[in-house]
Design an enzyme around this catalytic site. Structure first.
Site, PDB file in Angstrom:
ATOM      1  N   HIS A   1      68.511   8.627  76.100  1.00 28.41           N
ATOM      2  CA  HIS A   1      68.510   7.236  75.653  1.00 28.41           C
ATOM      3  C   HIS A   1      69.366   7.014  74.423  1.00 28.41           C
ATOM      4  O   HIS A   1      69.823   5.892  74.180  1.00 28.41           O
ATOM      5  CB  HIS A   1      67.073   6.762  75.391  1.00 28.41           C
ATOM      6  CG  HIS A   1      66.359   6.388  76.644  1.00 28.41           C
ATOM      7  ND1 HIS A   1      65.730   7.311  77.431  1.00 28.41           N
ATOM      8  CD2 HIS A   1      66.200   5.200  77.253  1.00 28.41           C
ATOM      9  CE1 HIS A   1      65.212   6.699  78.478  1.00 28.41           C
ATOM     10  NE2 HIS A   1      65.476   5.417  78.403  1.00 28.41           N
ATOM     11  N   GLY A   2      69.572   8.017  73.609  1.00 27.26           N
ATOM     12  CA  GLY A   2      70.415   7.789  72.440  1.00 27.26           C
ATOM     13  C   GLY A   2      70.477   8.988  71.534  1.00 27.26           C
ATOM     14  O   GLY A   2      69.598   9.850  71.556  1.00 27.26           O
TER      15      GLY A   2
END
Lengths: 73, 460
Positions: B317-318
């Site tokens: 996700h990041g």
């Protein structure tokens, strides 16, 4: 005068839409729709905020689904 | 070209119109040109990155099929996966990893200015699923480069998924059938539901959430309200995007997979992940969880595999420790569920509601890690959450007008109807008309200066 007209149009849009859906009447439903369009036009003319129009508009999809009452969502 | 702009609506209308006019054998070319144009509208130079991924994985697929030995096959698989992962590491994680290593050595890292190609995490995963499937022999390698390029770059699901599989999407792209009446109807319903989720619910919640997370020390009640708003914002933002993607594809006669199934009704965290971002969960299940042993090699191995999957999912996700911790937290919850053998309860009753609360509360709290800018902010906000509250101050920090709050709540009350719409079940023409008007009004409200813009998952 215009404010009174706005209220009348708003109430008729709500009542006609609900009745149209409840009774499954095409004519009443579309009269409700027409009242709603006129109401929006008047609100635009009165320069009311978009959110206020949105709040009112959000009441109508639910009312127009009254013919499905009792059915599971 | 974001989905919630008039430019996209015009682009989609033109694509659907030309798709109908175009002879079936050339539709792939039309859609490919349209998809590359769509991507170039985000960033023309970075289109070269996606073209590179397409060429590399297409060639790797062919070479794997031609290879006589298992070793050569494995070599091509490793090369293509390393290139895809390397690309992700370079664009997405390089600064994060370099910072972590330099900090360990006691130094300070000056981040490089790297532009993340939009949708990079999605299309590299889709390309990797293709090479894994060819390696396993579950699908044959695609010979036609144009068909394969369209499979990776198909515009409705290019920038934020759903991450499709070759065996479900590619045959439809090759068949290039004309959308029939039912497709058009279902497509329009999905678009209506998706735009409503995004513009009426997610974008109304976004400014209030942003205000709280921008405040240096918000009241605990504001943090809790912001978390509740964010949980609906992120759900409606991403589910809305996914439905617009599904609807756009359906108008072209193509069915793409559903990405959400009312996740907040889940009674277990594992159940939540079976209903949230279904295509990513499926990807990790097939290509990480099962190869790690899944549930075939004992409870201990299952717990380990579950934890690794969620750690990777968090990192996907990041590039931030907040996402890693968010993934680890979910991994831990799922691991505990595996150990306790916790399952969803089908029979109605109090136990079912208790189980739902036991799932909803940790999921809600975990959004704090997801939304916070840093671990420091997450920790500070968590402390605020459990200190004395001043509800009036909290409400005023959210800064919602009565109309915005009422519109948001009314919008939420339509979630069951939107589910009905996305399932293609019966709904009156008048209800559709009113929903469309609500979308238009919400769009005007946003254009007038309230609400947010880009889809959250576009940054991944």
């Amino acid at each position: 005068m215009l404010t009174a007209l706005t209220v009348i149009l708003a109430v008729s849009a709500l009542v006609l839409t609900a009745l149209g859906a409840w009774k499954r009447s095409f004519l009443l439903s579309w009269l409700g729709g027409l009242s709603f369009v006129l109401f929006l036009a008047l609100m635009l003319y009165l320069d009311r905020p978009w959110e206020e129009m949105l709040v009112f508009a959000l009441l109508l999809p639910g009312l127009s689904m009254l013919h499905l009452r009792g059915e599971k969502p | 070209m974001s989905f919630d702009t008039p430019r996209y609506v015009l682009f989609l209308a033109a694509a659907v119109f030309l798709h109908r006019l175009c002879p079936a054998q050339w539709r792939w070319a039309l859609l490919l040109i349209g998809s590359l144009f769509f991507y170039a509208c985000w960033s023309a130079p970075l289109t070269l990155v996606i073209v590179g991924v397409i060429l590399l994985t297409w060639a790797a697929g062919l070479m794997m099929e031609k290879s006589g030995t298992k070793r050569a096959k494995r070599l091509w698989l490793a090369l293509s996966v390393l290139c895809c992962v390397g690309l992700l590491i370079w664009f997405k994680y390089f600064n994060f990893l370099a910072d972590a290593f330099v900090r360990l050595a006691g130094g300070r890292w000056e981040p490089l200015r790297l532009l993340l190609p939009v949708g990079c995490s999605f299309y590299t995963f889709q390309a990797m699923s293709y090479v894994f499937d060819v390696y396993r022999g579950t699908i044959p390698a695609v010979r036609h480069p144009g068909h394969y390029a369209l499979f990776i770059a198909f515009f409705p699901q290019l920038v934020a998924g759903p991450i499709e599989r070759t065996d479900s999407l590619l045959p439809q792209l090759i068949a290039a059938r004309t959308a029939d009446r039912e497709d058009v109807k279902a497509g329009l319903m999905l678009l209506l539901s998706g735009f409503f989720r995004k513009l009426v619910i997610a974008d109304l919640a976004a400014p209030a959430v942003d205000r709280v997370f921008a405040a240096p020390s918000p009241d605990g009640s504001a943090v809790l309200l912001a978390l509740i708003l964010f949980s609906f914002q992120i759900y409606c933002d991403f589910a809305g995007y996914s439905e617009i993607a599904q609807g756009s594809a359906r108008l072209l006669g193509i069915r793409i997979r559903r990405n959400f199934d009312r996740p907040y009704l889940a009674q277990t965290v594992r159940g939540f992940w079976r209903r949230w971002h279904i295509s990513l969960t499926g990807w990790f299940t097939d290509y990480v969880y099962i190869p790690l042993g899944g549930n075939r090699k004992g409870r201990g191995r299952q717990v380990l595999a579950t934890f690794v999957v969620f750690l990777l999912s968090g990192l996907w996700h990041g590039a931030n420790w907040t996402f890693v911790l968010w993934g680890a937290f979910h991994g831990l919850l799922c691991a505990v569920e595996v150990l306790m053998n916790r399952r969803e309860i089908a029979e109605p009753g109090v136990r079912r509601h208790i189980q739902w609360v036991l799932t909803a509360v940790p999921v809600l709290l975990s959004w704090l890690l997801f939304r916070a800018e840093s671990l420091g902010q997450a920790a500070a906000f968590a402390v605020r959450l459990f200190s004395a509250w001043d509800v009036r101050a909290g409400l005023s920090l959210l800064g919602l007008t009565w109309a915005q709050a009422a519109a948001f709540l009314l919008g939420l009350s339509y979630l069951p109807m939107l589910h009905r719409l996305s399932q293609g079940r019966r709904i009156s023409a008048m209800a559709c008309f009113f929903l469309a008007v609500c979308i238009l009004l919400a769009w005007f409200a946003r254009a007038a200066g309230h609400g947010a813009g880009a889809f959250i998952y576009f940054q991944f």
